[in-house]
Design a protein around this motif. Structure first.
Motif, PDB file in Angstrom:
ATOM      1  N   GLN A 292       1.330  -1.122   0.076  1.00 33.58           N
ATOM      2  CA  GLN A 292      -0.180   0.325  -0.212  1.00 33.58           C
ATOM      3  C   GLN A 292       0.519   1.235   0.143  1.00 33.58           C
ATOM      4  OE1 GLN A 292      -3.275  -0.394  -0.650  1.00 33.58           O
ATOM      5  NE2 GLN A 292      -3.637  -2.022   0.168  1.00 33.58           N
ATOM      6  N   LEU A 293       1.970   1.290   0.810  1.00 35.19           N
ATOM      7  CA  LEU A 293       2.719   2.576   0.671  1.00 35.19           C
ATOM      8  C   LEU A 293       3.968   2.647   0.052  1.00 35.19           C
ATOM      9  CD1 LEU A 293       2.572   2.553   4.905  1.00 35.19           C
ATOM     10  CD2 LEU A 293       1.171   4.118   2.605  1.00 35.19           C
ATOM     11  N   ASN A 294       5.324   2.145  -0.633  1.00 37.62           N
ATOM     12  CA  ASN A 294       5.868   1.576  -1.460  1.00 37.62           C
ATOM     13  C   ASN A 294       5.704   1.722  -2.843  1.00 37.62           C
ATOM     14  OD1 ASN A 294       7.487   1.746   1.107  1.00 37.62           O
ATOM     15  ND2 ASN A 294       8.241  -0.575   1.082  1.00 37.62           N
ATOM     16  N   LYS A 295       5.717   3.512  -2.721  1.00 38.76           N
ATOM     17  CA  LYS A 295       5.632   3.369  -4.733  1.00 38.76           C
ATOM     18  C   LYS A 295       6.113   2.153  -5.304  1.00 38.76           C
ATOM     19  CE  LYS A 295       9.289   6.997  -5.176  1.00 38.76           C
ATOM     20  NZ  LYS A 295       9.774   8.124  -5.676  1.00 38.76           N
ATOM     21  N   GLU A 296       7.478   1.995  -4.595  1.00 36.62           N
ATOM     22  CA  GLU A 296       7.759   0.316  -5.700  1.00 36.62           C
ATOM     23  C   GLU A 296       7.793  -0.913  -6.188  1.00 36.62           C
ATOM     24  OE1 GLU A 296       9.231   2.428  -2.772  1.00 36.62           O
ATOM     25  OE2 GLU A 296      11.606   3.705  -4.263  1.00 36.62           O
ATOM     26  N   THR A 297       6.374  -0.856  -4.559  1.00 33.94           N
ATOM     27  CA  THR A 297       6.775  -1.969  -4.983  1.00 33.94           C
ATOM     28  C   THR A 297       4.364  -2.361  -5.131  1.00 33.94           C
ATOM     29  OG1 THR A 297       5.854  -2.480  -3.055  1.00 33.94           O
ATOM     30  CG2 THR A 297       7.255  -3.480  -3.214  1.00 33.94           C
ATOM     31  N   ARG A 298       3.534  -0.887  -5.027  1.00 31.82           N
ATOM     32  CA  ARG A 298       1.882  -0.552  -4.996  1.00 31.82           C
ATOM     33  C   ARG A 298       1.910  -0.846  -6.082  1.00 31.82           C
ATOM     34  NH1 ARG A 298       1.648   5.607  -4.537  1.00 31.82           N
ATOM     35  NH2 ARG A 298       2.591   4.716  -2.245  1.00 31.82           N
ATOM     36  N   PRO A 299       1.028  -1.655  -6.691  1.00 30.96           N
ATOM     37  CA  PRO A 299       0.350  -1.893  -7.871  1.00 30.96           C
ATOM     38  C   PRO A 299      -0.314  -0.695  -9.127  1.00 30.96           C
ATOM     39  CG  PRO A 299      -0.447  -2.937  -6.364  1.00 30.96           C
ATOM     40  CD  PRO A 299       0.505  -2.253  -5.257  1.00 30.96           C
ATOM     41  N   VAL A 300      -0.388  -0.666  -9.899  1.00 30.36           N
ATOM     42  CA  VAL A 300      -1.074   0.961 -10.086  1.00 30.36           C
ATOM     43  C   VAL A 300      -2.741   1.493  -9.690  1.00 30.36           C
ATOM     44  CG1 VAL A 300      -1.057   1.729 -12.714  1.00 30.36           C
ATOM     45  CG2 VAL A 300       0.479   0.811 -12.534  1.00 30.36           C
TER      46      VAL A 300
ATOM     47  N   ALA B 263      -8.602   2.835   4.468  1.00 30.50           N
ATOM     48  CA  ALA B 263      -9.319   2.316   5.373  1.00 30.50           C
ATOM     49  C   ALA B 263      -8.190   0.677   5.473  1.00 30.50           C
ATOM     50  CB  ALA B 263     -10.512   1.437   4.943  1.00 30.50           C
ATOM     51  N   ILE B 264      -8.107   0.128   5.079  1.00 34.50           N
ATOM     52  CA  ILE B 264      -7.074  -1.494   4.618  1.00 34.50           C
ATOM     53  C   ILE B 264      -5.372  -0.450   5.232  1.00 34.50           C
ATOM     54  CG2 ILE B 264      -6.179  -0.449   1.661  1.00 34.50           C
ATOM     55  CD1 ILE B 264      -6.341  -3.721   2.039  1.00 34.50           C
ATOM     56  N   ILE B 265      -4.721   0.376   4.825  1.00 36.00           N
ATOM     57  CA  ILE B 265      -3.822   0.820   5.627  1.00 36.00           C
ATOM     58  C   ILE B 265      -4.303   0.719   7.272  1.00 36.00           C
ATOM     59  CG2 ILE B 265      -2.331   2.479   6.402  1.00 36.00           C
ATOM     60  CD1 ILE B 265      -2.425   3.281   3.683  1.00 36.00           C
ATOM     61  N   LEU B 266      -5.146   1.145   7.706  1.00 37.77           N
ATOM     62  CA  LEU B 266      -6.143   1.353   9.724  1.00 37.77           C
ATOM     63  C   LEU B 266      -6.173  -0.096   9.583  1.00 37.77           C
ATOM     64  CD1 LEU B 266      -7.783   3.623   9.548  1.00 37.77           C
ATOM     65  CD2 LEU B 266      -5.387   4.327  10.449  1.00 37.77           C
ATOM     66  N   GLU B 267      -6.714  -0.897   8.662  1.00 39.62           N
ATOM     67  CA  GLU B 267      -7.058  -2.400   9.273  1.00 39.62           C
ATOM     68  C   GLU B 267      -5.671  -3.056   9.430  1.00 39.62           C
ATOM     69  OE1 GLU B 267      -8.339  -6.019   6.804  1.00 39.62           O
ATOM     70  OE2 GLU B 267      -9.488  -4.001   6.686  1.00 39.62           O
ATOM     71  N   ASN B 268      -4.954  -3.336   8.521  1.00 40.46           N
ATOM     72  CA  ASN B 268      -3.311  -3.266   8.905  1.00 40.46           C
ATOM     73  C   ASN B 268      -2.345  -3.098   9.977  1.00 40.46           C
ATOM     74  OD1 ASN B 268      -2.899  -5.564   6.285  1.00 40.46           O
ATOM     75  ND2 ASN B 268      -3.848  -3.551   5.234  1.00 40.46           N
ATOM     76  N   LEU B 269      -2.792  -1.886  10.321  1.00 42.43           N
ATOM     77  CA  LEU B 269      -2.164  -1.271  11.498  1.00 42.43           C
ATOM     78  C   LEU B 269      -2.468  -1.703  12.854  1.00 42.43           C
ATOM     79  CD1 LEU B 269      -1.732   2.048  10.191  1.00 42.43           C
ATOM     80  CD2 LEU B 269       0.434  -0.071  10.816  1.00 42.43           C
ATOM     81  N   GLU B 270      -3.849  -1.697  12.901  1.00 36.21           N
ATOM     82  CA  GLU B 270      -4.977  -1.856  14.150  1.00 36.21           C
ATOM     83  C   GLU B 270      -4.786  -3.594  14.676  1.00 36.21           C
ATOM     84  OE1 GLU B 270      -6.398  -0.703  16.224  1.00 36.21           O
ATOM     85  OE2 GLU B 270      -6.780   1.483  15.298  1.00 36.21           O
ATOM     86  N   ALA B 271      -4.195  -4.480  12.992  1.00 31.28           N
ATOM     87  CA  ALA B 271      -3.863  -5.953  13.288  1.00 31.28           C
ATOM     88  C   ALA B 271      -2.215  -6.318  13.461  1.00 31.28           C
ATOM     89  CB  ALA B 271      -3.482  -6.957  11.985  1.00 31.28           C
TER      90      ALA B 271
ATOM     91  N   ILE C  74      -1.287   5.020  13.058  1.00 35.14           N
ATOM     92  CA  ILE C  74      -2.732   4.732  13.258  1.00 35.14           C
ATOM     93  C   ILE C  74      -3.117   6.421  13.115  1.00 35.14           C
ATOM     94  CG2 ILE C  74      -4.566   4.469  14.855  1.00 35.14           C
ATOM     95  CD1 ILE C  74      -2.826   1.916  14.918  1.00 35.14           C
ATOM     96  N   ARG C  75      -2.872   6.858  14.568  1.00 42.12           N
ATOM     97  CA  ARG C  75      -2.928   9.017  14.448  1.00 42.12           C
ATOM     98  C   ARG C  75      -3.173   9.196  13.458  1.00 42.12           C
ATOM     99  NH1 ARG C  75      -0.215   8.961  18.752  1.00 42.12           N
ATOM    100  NH2 ARG C  75      -1.317   8.285  19.859  1.00 42.12           N
ATOM    101  N   LYS C  76      -1.996   9.255  13.180  1.00 45.73           N
ATOM    102  CA  LYS C  76      -1.584  10.327  11.931  1.00 45.73           C
ATOM    103  C   LYS C  76      -2.463   9.523  10.194  1.00 45.73           C
ATOM    104  CE  LYS C  76       2.910  10.626  12.736  1.00 45.73           C
ATOM    105  NZ  LYS C  76       4.098  10.495  12.578  1.00 45.73           N
ATOM    106  N   VAL C  77      -2.598   8.666  10.173  1.00 45.08           N
ATOM    107  CA  VAL C  77      -3.677   8.002   8.912  1.00 45.08           C
ATOM    108  C   VAL C  77      -5.095   7.701   8.965  1.00 45.08           C
ATOM    109  CG1 VAL C  77      -4.419   5.905   7.697  1.00 45.08           C
ATOM    110  CG2 VAL C  77      -2.288   5.913   8.431  1.00 45.08           C
ATOM    111  N   LYS C  78      -5.565   8.853  10.732  1.00 46.88           N
ATOM    112  CA  LYS C  78      -6.713   9.322  10.386  1.00 46.88           C
ATOM    113  C   LYS C  78      -7.114  10.266  10.675  1.00 46.88           C
ATOM    114  CE  LYS C  78      -8.006   5.599  13.843  1.00 46.88           C
ATOM    115  NZ  LYS C  78      -8.724   5.163  15.069  1.00 46.88           N
ATOM    116  N   ILE C  79      -5.377  11.350  10.902  1.00 42.99           N
ATOM    117  CA  ILE C  79      -6.062  12.479  11.119  1.00 42.99           C
ATOM    118  C   ILE C  79      -5.843  13.168   9.137  1.00 42.99           C
ATOM    119  CG2 ILE C  79      -4.691  14.845  11.394  1.00 42.99           C
ATOM    120  CD1 ILE C  79      -3.478  14.215  14.183  1.00 42.99           C
ATOM    121  N   PHE C  80      -4.959  12.602   8.399  1.00 42.25           N
ATOM    122  CA  PHE C  80      -4.247  13.200   7.270  1.00 42.25           C
ATOM    123  C   PHE C  80      -5.456  12.294   6.154  1.00 42.25           C
ATOM    124  CE2 PHE C  80      -0.936  14.122   9.436  1.00 42.25           C
ATOM    125  CZ  PHE C  80      -1.111  15.044  10.102  1.00 42.25           C
ATOM    126  N   GLY C  81      -5.512  10.978   6.734  1.00 45.49           N
ATOM    127  CA  GLY C  81      -6.185  10.494   5.454  1.00 45.49           C
ATOM    128  C   GLY C  81      -5.422   9.537   4.083  1.00 45.49           C
TER     129      GLY C  81
END
Length: 858
Positions: A299-307, A316-324, A345-352
């Motif tokens: 999800q986060l690395n541009k080198e591995t992120r699918p187009v 939502a999926i980033i938060l789901e994995n961080l919570e896990a 988690i806090r940053k993803v919730k603030i800045f989306g």
């Protein structure tokens, strides 16, 4: 007189260190000019002496060159003056960096307006703790970054300033010396005018390097103190963004700019997330988290992120994995490094997925033109009366229809019309890509009637949006004195419109109203602008409560007091029950961004002050600053007198010529710090109503006269004194935080004025009487403000700020004199084009330094 602790720290940490590092700085050779740094102190002393003797800028400059025989040729003189400017620009940066490096020592936390004091008060008070927690669950602070041209350093310079500040904190001499050398070689100016996207890139630097850390650290502090759980979390802090969305009068903002800025904001926030994830990956080397980390990597690395992820909202999926991951750490690894996961988690919730909400703004006249075009060209034209645009406002409100359509603007449409319709359609794409909060507000500038808002609703419904899923907040902007007076009546017409009422219910019954300060100051003067906004807030609050609407005020306030800035948090803290204050929303721009939010420390402090102000106001609604009838009458009488006096000044036939000929107003359009024109209707003759408020205030500040920040105040105070109301006025100053803040900010504006620089204008055959009138009002205002506040000097109650302003003014005084020297030389009839161009360039270069030194310009 014994110094306060804060003054003592300022002298040691700022004044002394500036003298030390400035002496080092002056030894640096810039562009092979060996003796510039040696001559600059002599030049400064010569300028100060000349000003004290009330010599003209031409006399000061010419007498200096007469002392140094090697500067006989014009080319050598121009060369030296440009080098002086180069040094002084960088001295401003050095002073900024030293002041910023001392910030944590100057702001010790004993300030009653700090959030730390508030938290200390509630620790052992369960009842207060519960009240503050409840207030925080509703309260929110939204800071909206705008690209108004009041201070812009290139990103390369901002980076050096940040490193220099950090080196100064620890007195790393070698690093400081290297950075000063780098600063000397790095250009401060853009070769070309920035585009709206360039401006967005400049402001995104602050998002990435300042707000990303400071906002999340404040939220962490609140979460820790009040035990906020994820499921009950309320977004206390929000960021907004105008570059790329603000079309009001800027012909360079278009759909392509909006698309580029949307992509930029997403790119920058993912760069921040990826950087944090990289640190997380270093630590989470345990079993049990591998699958979740792999998903985050995707999800986060541009080198591995699918187009395909580039066009999806991944929050939502980033938060789901961080919570896990957090659950695994708590269950199997004793919670080791959970704090790092919590932080992300806090940053993803603030800045989306968007970092900051992109606001769209357009003038009502353009929107009316677009609506009229659609009524003429689109399939829904038969649903409206043919004479709709000839009807009265009341008739329009009866006949307006809310029908859905899917009308695409043809390529043959007017550019502004096409851009408006295409942007409205693109807003839905932004929400689909990055979430609703990525772009959910449309601001209507120059809003003058209820139909302006309802017709904009039409444009959305005709552009593919559905009434049941219209996830847009329509925000009227009331700015002129007259519009502010009519605002409550306009909103009542909206609140009683069945369609709009139904729409508000879908938006949690919340209405945001923007109140602008800059144009109201230009329109009616300093006192009338402040009082008109205050009254409008009272009336709009009453009207919204009448219809059970949750009201949020969005304040368009610039950096300087003349544009609504100054001690902003005092306004919010003092609000009584008459004014809705559950949410604080305001624009921050230009030098306000770099001054108050230029570092993580200063940004955190200033955001905490605003949060503290909102909470204090919520807890003390009944005891807040509710001005009684006598106080209202006093301020109204003062505002009326000030308004009369200011309008007389505006009506003076010399008013605009004075600015045009004696300030760099005409050259502001050539300064490459903004994509915006200096005035609306850029091809037409200059008219005051077309002149942008920023250009208006900047021109006066370059003159060091700051008329928009005080003119008419002295006349109003004098009238109160003559009518025997002085003691009532003094009581109002002591008891009303609102009135005291107005007066104190006026003093700040006057502290940056210096009529001695233009003293020779007193004898000018054309402008002498006009200049004398301005000077007399300055002296009258100054004497009566001191009498009202029982002080001996302006800003006596803020000695550190007063000293900071004085030092800045001293640093840039040579720039002001060089500028006025060049302006006066342009009147010489013998000038050829080449020399004229050099004088124009001198003027333009000095504007940069004077503006950048302003830190609350006027």
């Amino acid at each position: 007189m014994k110094l306060s602790q804060k003054e003592f720290v300022f002298n040691n940490e700022v004044v002394t260190r500036f003298d030390l590092y400035n002496s080092l700085f002056l030894t640096l050779p810039f562009y092979q000019v060996k003796y510039t740094g040696t001559l600059l102190p002599f030049f400064k002393s010569h300028v100060e002496e000349g000003i004290s003797k009330k010599l003209s800028p031409v006399e000061i400059i010419e007498s200096f060159f007469n002392k140094y025989q090697q500067y006989i040729k014009d080319a050598d003189r121009f060369h030296l003056l440009f080098r002086f400017i180069q040094y002084i620009e960088r001295q401003v940066v050095l002073f900024d960096a030293i002041e910023d490096s001392a910030f944590s020592k100057l702001e010790t936390g004993d300030d009653s307006s700090s959030m730390q004091v508030l938290l200390q008060q509630v620790i052992n008070q369960p009842d207060t703790h519960a009240k503050v927690r409840a207030a925080l669950q509703k309260f929110s602070l939204r800071l909206v970054l705008t690209a108004h041209p009041t201070q812009f350093y290139p990103g390369s310079v901002l980076g050096i300033i940040t490193e220099l500040t950090e080196a100064l904190k620890v007195n790393n001499i070698n690093q400081i010396y290297l950075l000063l050398q780098q600063l000397g070689k790095t250009p401060f100016l853009n070769k070309e005018k920035p585009t709206p996207v360039d401006e967005a890139v400049s402001l995104a630097w602050f998002l990435e390097n300042v707000f990303y850390q400071s906002a999340s650290s404040i939220k962490e502090k609140l979460d820790t103190e009040f035990d906020f759980l994820a499921e009950e979390e309320h977004q206390t802090l929000e960021l907004g963004f105008w570059p790329g969305g603000d079309r009001d009068g800027n012909p360079n903002v278009n759909l392509q700019a909006t698309q580029a800025v949307t992509e930029l904001l997403r790119k920058v926030i993912y760069r921040c997330y990826a950087r944090d994830y990289k640190e997380l990956r270093k630590r989470l080397t345990f079993r049990g988290v591998e699958q979740y980390m792999a998903e985050l990597d995707k999800q986060l690395n541009k080198e591995t992120r699918p187009v395909e992820l580039h066009s999806k909202n991944q929050q939502a999926i980033i938060l789901e994995n961080l919570e896990a991951i957090k659950k695994v750490l708590q269950k199997e690894h004793d919670g080791l490094f959970s704090n790092l996961v919590d932080d992300l988690i806090r940053k993803v919730k603030i800045f989306g997925n968007y970092f900051a909400t992109l606001d769209i703004r357009q003038d009502s006249r353009i929107l009316r033109k677009t609506h009229q075009y659609c009524l003429r060209e689109s399939p829904i034209r038969h649903r409206f009366p043919k004479d709709y645009y000839d009807q009265t406002e009341e008739e329009k409100l009866k006949n307006i229809r809310f029908v859905e359509a899917d009308f695409y603007s043809p390529d043959l449409a007017d550019d502004m019309v096409k851009d408006t319709l295409d942007t409205i359609r693109y807003m839905r794409e932004i929400q689909e890509m990055n979430g609703e909060k990525a772009c959910h507000r449309f601001i209507i500038s120059n809003c003058q009637q209820a139909s302006d808002i309802l017709q904009l609703v039409n444009l959305f419904l005709w552009s593919g949006w559905k009434a049941d899923s219209l996830t847009i907040d329509f925000v009227p902007l009331f700015e002129t004195v007259n519009d502010l007076q009519e605002a409550a009546g306009i909103m009542e017409k909206l609140y009683t419109n069945p369609f709009y009422t139904a729409h508000l219910k879908k938006r949690n019954n919340r209405q945001t109203i923007m109140l602008g300060f800059s144009d109201s100051t230009k329109d009616g003067g300093y006192l009338m602008a402040n009082w008109s906004i205050y009254k409008a807030k009272v009336e709009l609050t009453a009207m919204s409560r009448k219809y059970d609407i949750d009201l949020a005020f969005f304040d368009g306030r610039g950096g300087p007091p003349a544009r609504g800035g100054g001690k902003t948090h005092r306004f919010y803290a003092s609000m009584g029950h008459e004014i809705a204050n559950d949410y604080i929303q305001l624009t921050i721009q230009g030098q306000t961004i770099s001054t108050q939010y230029g570092s993580v420390d200063s940004a955190r402090f200033n955001m905490e002050q605003l949060i503290n102000a909102g909470i204090v106001s919520a807890l003390n609604q009944e005891n807040g600053d509710t001005i009684d009838e006598n106080g209202r009458e006093l301020i109204q009488n003062m505002a009326d007198e000030s308004y009369r006096y200011f309008m007389e000044l505006r009506g003076n036939p010399l008013f605009l010529p004075y600015l045009e000929h004696l300030s760099p107003l005409k050259l502001l359009s050539e300064i490459n710090i903004s994509s915006r024109p200096v005035k609306r209707n850029s091809g037409a003759e200059l008219k005051l109503e077309d002149l942008r408020a920023i250009s208006f205030v900047t021109a006066w500040s370059q003159l060091k006269q700051n008329i928009p920040g005080f003119y008419g105040v002295g006349a109003a105070l004098k009238k109160m004194e003559q009518e025997g109301k002085w003691e009532d006025l003094k009581n109002l100053y002591r008891q009303s935080s609102f009135f005291k803040t107005i007066i104190d900010n006026c003093m700040m504006s006057m502290s940056k004025s210096n009529f001695n620089i233009t003293a020779t204008l007193a004898n000018d055959p054309v402008y002498g009487a006009f200049w004398t009138m301005l000077k007399n009002e300055y002296e009258l205002t100054s004497s009566l403000l001191l009498k009202l506040s029982d002080t001996k000097v302006l800003m006596e109650e803020s000695p550190v700020e007063r000293q900071s302003i004085a030092l800045r003014e001293k640093i840039i005084l040579p720039l002001v004199v060089i500028q006025h020297y060049a302006l006066q030389q342009l009147n010489s009839p013998e000038l050829n084009q080449e020399t004229t161009n050099l004088y124009n360039k001198l003027i333009i270069r000095t504007v940069y330094g004077i503006v950048n030194a302003g830190r609350n310009l006027a």
